[in-house]
Write a protein that holds these residues in place. Structure first.
Motif, PDB file in Angstrom:
ATOM      1  N   ILE A 185       2.076  43.294 -20.199  1.00 15.54           N
ATOM      2  CA  ILE A 185       2.058  44.276 -19.285  1.00 15.54           C
ATOM      3  C   ILE A 185       2.023  45.665 -20.058  1.00 15.54           C
ATOM      4  CG2 ILE A 185       3.128  45.761 -17.415  1.00 15.54           C
ATOM      5  CD1 ILE A 185       4.172  42.973 -16.141  1.00 15.54           C
ATOM      6  N   ASP A 186       1.134  46.632 -19.626  1.00 15.27           N
ATOM      7  CA  ASP A 186       1.020  48.088 -20.242  1.00 15.27           C
ATOM      8  C   ASP A 186       2.280  48.850 -19.746  1.00 15.27           C
ATOM      9  OD1 ASP A 186       0.667  50.421 -21.520  1.00 15.27           O
ATOM     10  OD2 ASP A 186      -1.230  50.209 -21.066  1.00 15.27           O
ATOM     11  N   LEU A 187       3.283  49.054 -20.183  1.00 14.56           N
ATOM     12  CA  LEU A 187       4.334  49.735 -19.308  1.00 14.56           C
ATOM     13  C   LEU A 187       3.761  51.334 -19.244  1.00 14.56           C
ATOM     14  CD1 LEU A 187       7.394  48.726 -21.551  1.00 14.56           C
ATOM     15  CD2 LEU A 187       6.668  47.914 -19.292  1.00 14.56           C
ATOM     16  N   GLU A 188       2.916  51.581 -19.797  1.00 12.59           N
ATOM     17  CA  GLU A 188       2.385  53.109 -19.620  1.00 12.59           C
ATOM     18  C   GLU A 188       1.421  53.035 -18.373  1.00 12.59           C
ATOM     19  OE1 GLU A 188       3.373  55.775 -20.943  1.00 12.59           O
ATOM     20  OE2 GLU A 188       4.781  54.623 -22.116  1.00 12.59           O
ATOM     21  N   ASN A 189       0.652  52.020 -18.348  1.00 15.47           N
ATOM     22  CA  ASN A 189      -0.268  51.742 -17.210  1.00 15.47           C
ATOM     23  C   ASN A 189      -0.277  50.574 -16.635  1.00 15.47           C
ATOM     24  OD1 ASN A 189      -2.100  54.493 -17.633  1.00 15.47           O
ATOM     25  ND2 ASN A 189      -2.186  53.478 -19.557  1.00 15.47           N
ATOM     26  N   GLU A 191      -0.327  49.027 -13.628  1.00 14.30           N
ATOM     27  CA  GLU A 191      -0.998  48.635 -12.455  1.00 14.30           C
ATOM     28  C   GLU A 191      -2.506  48.098 -13.108  1.00 14.30           C
ATOM     29  OE1 GLU A 191      -0.705  51.845  -9.876  1.00 14.30           O
ATOM     30  OE2 GLU A 191       0.070  50.631  -8.502  1.00 14.30           O
ATOM     31  N   GLU A 192      -2.916  48.635 -14.323  1.00 13.51           N
ATOM     32  CA  GLU A 192      -4.124  48.194 -14.972  1.00 13.51           C
ATOM     33  C   GLU A 192      -3.913  46.672 -15.637  1.00 13.51           C
ATOM     34  OE1 GLU A 192      -5.499  51.187 -17.337  1.00 13.51           O
ATOM     35  OE2 GLU A 192      -5.683  52.955 -15.730  1.00 13.51           O
ATOM     36  N   SER A 193      -2.725  46.382 -15.628  1.00 11.07           N
ATOM     37  CA  SER A 193      -2.551  44.825 -16.242  1.00 11.07           C
ATOM     38  C   SER A 193      -2.827  43.905 -15.544  1.00 11.07           C
ATOM     39  CB  SER A 193      -1.007  44.900 -16.885  1.00 11.07           C
ATOM     40  OG  SER A 193      -0.904  45.956 -17.688  1.00 11.07           O
ATOM     41  N   GLU A 194      -3.353  42.745 -15.906  1.00 11.83           N
ATOM     42  CA  GLU A 194      -3.744  41.724 -15.306  1.00 11.83           C
ATOM     43  C   GLU A 194      -2.550  40.665 -15.172  1.00 11.83           C
ATOM     44  OE1 GLU A 194      -7.182  39.649 -16.774  1.00 11.83           O
ATOM     45  OE2 GLU A 194      -8.604  41.121 -16.594  1.00 11.83           O
ATOM     46  N   VAL A 195      -1.962  40.629 -13.950  1.00  4.47           N
ATOM     47  CA  VAL A 195      -0.681  39.890 -13.647  1.00  4.47           C
ATOM     48  C   VAL A 195      -1.024  39.115 -12.801  1.00  4.47           C
ATOM     49  CG1 VAL A 195       0.698  41.701 -14.822  1.00  4.47           C
ATOM     50  CG2 VAL A 195       0.440  41.596 -12.602  1.00  4.47           C
ATOM     51  N   TYR A 196       0.152  38.132 -12.468  1.00  2.00           N
ATOM     52  CA  TYR A 196      -0.025  37.288 -11.163  1.00  2.00           C
ATOM     53  C   TYR A 196       0.428  38.144 -10.078  1.00  2.00           C
ATOM     54  CZ  TYR A 196       0.953  33.648 -14.609  1.00  2.00           C
ATOM     55  OH  TYR A 196       0.869  32.973 -15.775  1.00  2.00           O
ATOM     56  N   GLU A 197      -0.238  37.677  -8.674  1.00  3.25           N
ATOM     57  CA  GLU A 197      -0.155  38.307  -7.619  1.00  3.25           C
ATOM     58  C   GLU A 197       1.628  38.681  -7.170  1.00  3.25           C
ATOM     59  OE1 GLU A 197      -1.225  37.740  -3.110  1.00  3.25           O
ATOM     60  OE2 GLU A 197      -1.991  36.309  -4.247  1.00  3.25           O
ATOM     61  N   GLU A 198       2.354  37.632  -7.635  1.00  2.00           N
ATOM     62  CA  GLU A 198       3.738  37.697  -7.562  1.00  2.00           C
ATOM     63  C   GLU A 198       4.366  38.844  -8.317  1.00  2.00           C
ATOM     64  OE1 GLU A 198       2.286  33.837  -6.221  1.00  2.00           O
ATOM     65  OE2 GLU A 198       2.131  34.932  -7.942  1.00  2.00           O
ATOM     66  N   THR A 200       2.666  41.758  -8.773  1.00  2.00           N
ATOM     67  CA  THR A 200       2.322  43.259  -8.162  1.00  2.00           C
ATOM     68  C   THR A 200       3.349  44.260  -7.935  1.00  2.00           C
ATOM     69  OG1 THR A 200       0.258  42.042  -7.628  1.00  2.00           O
ATOM     70  CG2 THR A 200       0.716  44.399  -6.838  1.00  2.00           C
ATOM     71  N   PRO A 201       4.376  43.533  -7.050  1.00  2.00           N
ATOM     72  CA  PRO A 201       5.434  44.545  -6.719  1.00  2.00           C
ATOM     73  C   PRO A 201       6.072  45.166  -7.976  1.00  2.00           C
ATOM     74  CG  PRO A 201       5.378  42.831  -5.383  1.00  2.00           C
ATOM     75  CD  PRO A 201       4.372  42.518  -6.427  1.00  2.00           C
ATOM     76  N   PHE A 202       6.263  44.196  -8.818  1.00  2.00           N
ATOM     77  CA  PHE A 202       7.141  44.606 -10.260  1.00  2.00           C
ATOM     78  C   PHE A 202       6.238  45.698 -10.806  1.00  2.00           C
ATOM     79  CE2 PHE A 202       7.593  43.926 -14.824  1.00  2.00           C
ATOM     80  CZ  PHE A 202       9.223  44.250 -14.997  1.00  2.00           C
ATOM     81  N   THR A 203       5.141  45.381 -11.191  1.00  2.00           N
ATOM     82  CA  THR A 203       4.182  46.566 -11.890  1.00  2.00           C
ATOM     83  C   THR A 203       4.030  47.989 -11.179  1.00  2.00           C
ATOM     84  OG1 THR A 203       2.011  45.569 -10.983  1.00  2.00           O
ATOM     85  CG2 THR A 203       2.831  44.872 -12.987  1.00  2.00           C
ATOM     86  N   ILE A 206       7.102  49.866 -11.611  1.00  2.00           N
ATOM     87  CA  ILE A 206       7.279  50.675 -12.979  1.00  2.00           C
ATOM     88  C   ILE A 206       6.233  51.749 -12.790  1.00  2.00           C
ATOM     89  CG2 ILE A 206       6.410  50.132 -15.374  1.00  2.00           C
ATOM     90  CD1 ILE A 206       7.091  47.168 -15.226  1.00  2.00           C
ATOM     91  N   ALA A 207       5.207  51.456 -12.100  1.00  4.31           N
ATOM     92  CA  ALA A 207       4.136  52.712 -12.132  1.00  4.31           C
ATOM     93  C   ALA A 207       4.802  53.716 -11.396  1.00  4.31           C
ATOM     94  CB  ALA A 207       3.041  52.446 -11.222  1.00  4.31           C
ATOM     95  N   GLU A 208       5.587  53.640 -10.005  1.00  5.59           N
ATOM     96  CA  GLU A 208       6.253  54.526  -9.371  1.00  5.59           C
ATOM     97  C   GLU A 208       7.357  55.117 -10.301  1.00  5.59           C
ATOM     98  OE1 GLU A 208       7.959  52.583  -5.952  1.00  5.59           O
ATOM     99  OE2 GLU A 208       5.928  52.054  -5.190  1.00  5.59           O
ATOM    100  N   GLU A 209       8.109  54.498 -11.256  1.00  5.79           N
ATOM    101  CA  GLU A 209       9.221  55.046 -12.140  1.00  5.79           C
ATOM    102  C   GLU A 209       8.687  55.904 -13.056  1.00  5.79           C
ATOM    103  OE1 GLU A 209      11.646  51.884 -13.588  1.00  5.79           O
ATOM    104  OE2 GLU A 209      12.703  51.503 -11.445  1.00  5.79           O
ATOM    105  N   ASN A 210       7.460  55.425 -13.651  1.00  8.15           N
ATOM    106  CA  ASN A 210       6.694  56.226 -14.662  1.00  8.15           C
ATOM    107  C   ASN A 210       6.315  57.532 -13.835  1.00  8.15           C
ATOM    108  OD1 ASN A 210       7.147  54.302 -16.439  1.00  8.15           O
ATOM    109  ND2 ASN A 210       4.806  53.456 -16.247  1.00  8.15           N
ATOM    110  N   TYR A 211       5.692  57.556 -12.850  1.00  6.36           N
ATOM    111  CA  TYR A 211       5.423  58.745 -12.021  1.00  6.36           C
ATOM    112  C   TYR A 211       6.600  59.669 -11.581  1.00  6.36           C
ATOM    113  CZ  TYR A 211       3.966  61.965  -8.174  1.00  6.36           C
ATOM    114  OH  TYR A 211       3.593  62.987  -7.506  1.00  6.36           O
ATOM    115  N   GLU A 212       7.496  59.050 -11.376  1.00  8.87           N
ATOM    116  CA  GLU A 212       8.890  59.730 -11.071  1.00  8.87           C
ATOM    117  C   GLU A 212       9.427  60.520 -12.369  1.00  8.87           C
ATOM    118  OE1 GLU A 212      11.556  57.457  -9.205  1.00  8.87           O
ATOM    119  OE2 GLU A 212      10.615  57.114  -7.314  1.00  8.87           O
ATOM    120  N   LYS A 213       9.329  59.759 -13.732  1.00  2.90           N
ATOM    121  CA  LYS A 213       9.898  60.177 -14.620  1.00  2.90           C
ATOM    122  C   LYS A 213       8.902  61.086 -15.191  1.00  2.90           C
ATOM    123  CE  LYS A 213      10.563  58.650 -19.617  1.00  2.90           C
ATOM    124  NZ  LYS A 213      10.313  57.544 -20.413  1.00  2.90           N
ATOM    125  N   THR A 214       7.703  61.355 -15.065  1.00  7.19           N
ATOM    126  CA  THR A 214       6.685  62.155 -15.289  1.00  7.19           C
ATOM    127  C   THR A 214       7.097  63.635 -14.521  1.00  7.19           C
ATOM    128  OG1 THR A 214       4.811  60.691 -16.013  1.00  7.19           O
ATOM    129  CG2 THR A 214       4.363  63.070 -15.491  1.00  7.19           C
TER     130      THR A 214
END
Length: 446
Positions: A185-189, A191-198, A200-203, A206-214
């Motif tokens: 998983i690319d912690l910077e991006n 949602e662009e990582s290919e992961v299992y459907e389960e 998806t909420p996790f990624t 992380i994206a939301e936290e990255n956005y909040e951090k920014t």
């Protein structure tokens, strides 16, 4: 010591594989044992048909001379044994209560199995009623399933070792397949990582936290820039006037004017620094005071007393109406909230305007249901344009910048109100119309 996810997946997969092996082995052996038992009963039935003529004609000598490992017994309808090819029939007890004998008389034929006292052997009986009313019973011994398992122990052990190896390899493969997407998983991006459907909420999280951090970083940078700008102006002014005074060429009146300006600017800086400290404490929730029962009405009265002189300068009247407004909160924080709301209502009011503070207890008739306490501060001031309502709680944001600085405002008052409300799990509503005034409503849950 914490165990890794890979190890947990491995051990769980391995245990499941081993359990499945044991279940399958037991089911296989059990079904095979049952199948062989049915085959034996079938053979005993076939043999009984072959022996029927011997039994009907009382050919006991021929029955005794037959080469068979099975036991042959002939029983009269009264249960007495009149022939047995293994023991003397005269010494045998009456078989009238034997299950296979009674079922044969009732149904015509019967199959029964009984374990030995040691449970290591089982005897299979097939009994059928003959035409003359007698019962022909044929029986043979069979090892119990436990003896069978013991006899197959080496084979089962070998299969178990093979199953362990296969389970271990499968578990290792599965754990790697499960954890690889997590490690990639690319912690910077995310949602662009290919992961299992389960995942998806996790990624997404992380994206939301990255956005909040920014966003927090941008706010921090903006805050630092604003603080620098707000401090630079009074410092420049103080430095300039001090430099002129340093020369000693000013007259008494000019010196007093410069000193007054330096004092005003320094007081503005002190107010700004104090507001910044208050915001920092609210941001970090580092306020050490405990919450206590407070009366909003009492706090509002204290605020009115402090701001009375400022209100009189502008000819603004302050009115307090409503209930006591009992809440649970931190006194200095609630005081700052009410003070900033009333202070703004005075500063941005019109000459001879008014400020109304209203407190309302919204208590439910049902004592088990929590109510609300509503604080409203209404003014007759300049109002807030509709397109600026969402920004008034931003730090250093001013609707009328020249008027705010003229009134000594730091641009942090409403930001302190917002954070104070958040600290107490309260919500804020704003209703305003340009040139007609504003109403700030703070809703406390009690």
């Amino acid at each position: 010591m914490k165990k890794s996810l890979t190890f947990r997946i491995f051990i769980n997969t391995f245990l499941v594989g081993t359990l499945i092996y044991f279940i399958c082995a037991l089911l296989f052996i059990s079904n095979m044992y049952k199948y062989f038992e049915e085959q034996i009963f079938s053979e005993l039935k076939t043999e009984s048909i072959f022996l029927e003529n011997y039994a009907l004609n009382d050919q006991f000598t021929e029955l005794s001379s037959l080469q068979t490992s099975n036991r042959i017994t002939l029983i009269h309808p009264d249960g007495s044994v009149y022939f047995d090819n293994t023991v003397d029939s005269a010494s045998m007890e009456n078989h009238g209560t034997r299950q296979e004998f009674m079922e044969a008389l009732e149904k015509g034929a019967s199959t029964v199995s009984r374990f030995s006292s040691t449970m290591t052997e089982k005897t299979l009986y097939y009994a059928r009623e003959l035409k003359n009313g007698n019962v022909l019973r044929i029986s043979c011994n069979q090892h119990s399933i436990w003896v069978l398992l013991l006899g197959m122990s080496q084979t089962l052990l070998l299969m178990f070792v093979i199953a362990i190896i296969i389970s271990a390899l499968s578990a290792s493969f599965i754990s790697k397949k499960v954890t690889d997407p997590l490690n990639l998983i690319d912690l910077e991006n995310p949602e662009e990582s290919e992961v299992y459907e389960e995942l998806t909420p996790f990624t997404k999280r992380i994206a939301e936290e990255n956005y909040e951090k920014t966003q927090r970083e941008e706010l921090r940078q903006q805050f630092s820039a604003n603080v620098s700008h707000e401090l630079k102006t009074p410092l420049t002014s103080i430095s300039g006037f001090a430099e002129i005074l340093k020369s000693g060429d000013t007259d008494k009146q000019t010196t007093m004017d410069f000193a007054s300006t330096i004092y005003s600017e320094s007081q503005r800086m002190i107010t700004l620094v104090n507001d910044i400290i208050k915001l920092s404490k609210l941001d970090e929730k580092s306020i050490s005071l405990e919450k206590e029962a407070l009366s909003l009405r009492t706090i509002a009265r204290d605020v009115m007393h402090v701001l009375d002189a400022e209100a009189q300068k502008k000819g603004v009247s302050i009115n307090l109406t409503g209930d006591s407004g009992l809440i649970n909160g931190v006194q200095p924080v609630i005081y700052e909230m009410v003070y900033n709301l009333v202070d703004n209502a005075i500063k941005y009011n019109k000459e001879n305007g008014s400020v109304t503070i209203n407190i309302l207890n919204m208590l439910s008739e049902n004592e088990n249901v929590r109510g609300r306490v509503i604080l409203t501060v209404k003014d007759t001031g300049i109002g807030i344009p509709a397109d600026e309502k969402d920004r008034i709680f931003e730090r250093f944001y001013r609707i009328d910048k020249s008027r705010s600085k003229q009134n000594g405002g730091t641009g942090l008052g409403l930001s302190i109100v917002k954070h104070a409300a958040k600290y107490h799990d309260a919500s804020i509503l704003v209703n305003s119309e340009p040139s007609k005034g504003s109403t700030f409503t703070v809703i406390f849950q009690i």
